[in-house]
Design an enzyme around this catalytic site. Structure first.
Site: not given
Ligand code: TYM
Length: 334
Positions: A116, A198, A201
């Protein structure tokens, strides 16, 4: 664990853009499979999104989209608590306490923080540094044991476990050590179509398949996926970008279709044009029903508000029970 009590599951998704296949296979698919057997808390992580997206003009629309795409993927808000992070104010209190157990040096070493800093050098805010502390607060607030996430969140889970252990050592046993979870397998990383990194979003949008993509866009993106003229030696090792295509096939194609292309690859007769055509069609079959359902839910604000309120109520109840224990163990009851 008490006998007869369901294990607790918690996870979240940031409302920073359209959800994609990575979110589906890393997170959503697990949520849906877990909602019958476990006590589930799933949230839209709006507070986390402020660390990178301080402009909130589009936030409401994105929150609604994430909720709708969760439900369209099969999540039942009657079974799992589906809520918005900022509606559970206890999160901020636990975040504050956990910050006293979080060391700056450790946080600075977190790979996601370093990424970041590279991406937004003009906005290296304290929230960005303490991102994993807020995430630990989300999880520990419900004393969750299992956290369904993709591979990219593995280190954040390790940090959450460290804080749980630190808290328990210092103040007494309150938190279980949460584990990253994927149904019966290793954690998933869904690769982008161009073979670089990967699906995401906000980055790599032409090489990411979104749950909101139209049929034509899906076909076009798959057609442009990186490939080559095929192997020249039988049973060659696949280059990464071809391995990725097979991985994507394993998510949406029938087994016998995959076996046919595997065998074509091994005897050097594979036609990547055909493979991509098949993959494109199977992706359309997979994504179209989710897109259509999400579209009909996304604009129904009344329904989404009801879902969010009901979910938050359930989450606040669980949060309050934990925070009572936390304050008591910390000696903050006078
Ligand atoms: P975020 O919003 O980036 O992604 C949401 C979920 O999608 C999964 N993910 C992926 N899995 C496989 N391949 C990919 N290319 C891929 N891109 C995204 C992420 O692993 C995630 O499970 N920090 C977290 C959000 C969060 C959270 C939490 C998660 C906030 N508090 C508490 C679990 C528990 C995040 O940025 O996810």
């Amino acid at each position: 664990m008490e006998k007869g009590k369901k294990q607790i599951v918690m996870s979240g998704i940031r409302p920073t853009g359209f959800l994609h296949l990575g979110n589906y296979f890393g997170a959503l698919r697990n949520y849906v499979r877990m909602q019958d057997e476990y006590e589930c808390y799933f949230m839209v992580a709006d507070l986390h999104s402020l660390t990178t997206h301080p402009d909130t003009k589009e936030l409401k629309g994105h929150v609604h989209r994430v909720l709708a795409e969760n439900i369209a993927s099969g999540l039942d808000p009657e079974k799992a608590a589906l809520f918005c992070q900022s509606h559970v104010r206890e999160t901020s209190e636990l975040y504050l306490y956990l910050n006293m157990l979080a060391y700056k040096g450790e946080l600075e070493k977190t790979p996601t923080f370093k990424d970041k800093v590279r991406l937004q050098p003009d906005n290296v805010n304290a929230g960005l540094l303490t991102y994993p502390v807020l995430m630990a607060a989300d999880i520990l607030l419900h004393r969750a044991a299992l956290v369904p996430v993709g591979k990219d969140q593995e280190q954040h889970l390790e940090i959450a476990r460290t804080y749980a252990t630190r808290f328990n050592h210092r103040y007494g046993d309150v938190f279980p050590g949460p584990q990253a979870f994927n149904f019966g397998q290793a954690l998933v990383k869904v690769p982008s179509l161009d073979g670089e990194g990967k699906m995401s979003k906000s980055e790599n949008q032409n090489a990411t398949l979104y749950l909101a993509d139209s049929d034509d866009v899906i076909r076009k993106k798959v057609k442009k996926a990186k490939s080559d003229s095929g192997p020249t030696e039988p049973n060659s090792v696949k280059p990464d970008y071809i391995e990725n295509l097979f991985l994507l096939m394993s998510l949406v194609c029938e087994k016998d279709v995959i076996e046919k292309f595997e065998s074509d690859y091994n005897n050097c007769t594979i036609q990547y044009g055909k493979l991509k055509e098949q993959l494109g069609e199977d992706m359309v079959k997979f994504i179209a029903p989710i897109r259509e359902k999400a579209e009909s839910i996304r604009t129904n604000e009344k329904y989404l508000n009801e879902v969010m309120e009901k979910g938050a109520e359930k989450a606040r109840k669980s949060a309050n029970a934990t925070m009572e224990q936390v304050r008591k163990h910390m000696g903050l009851v006078y």
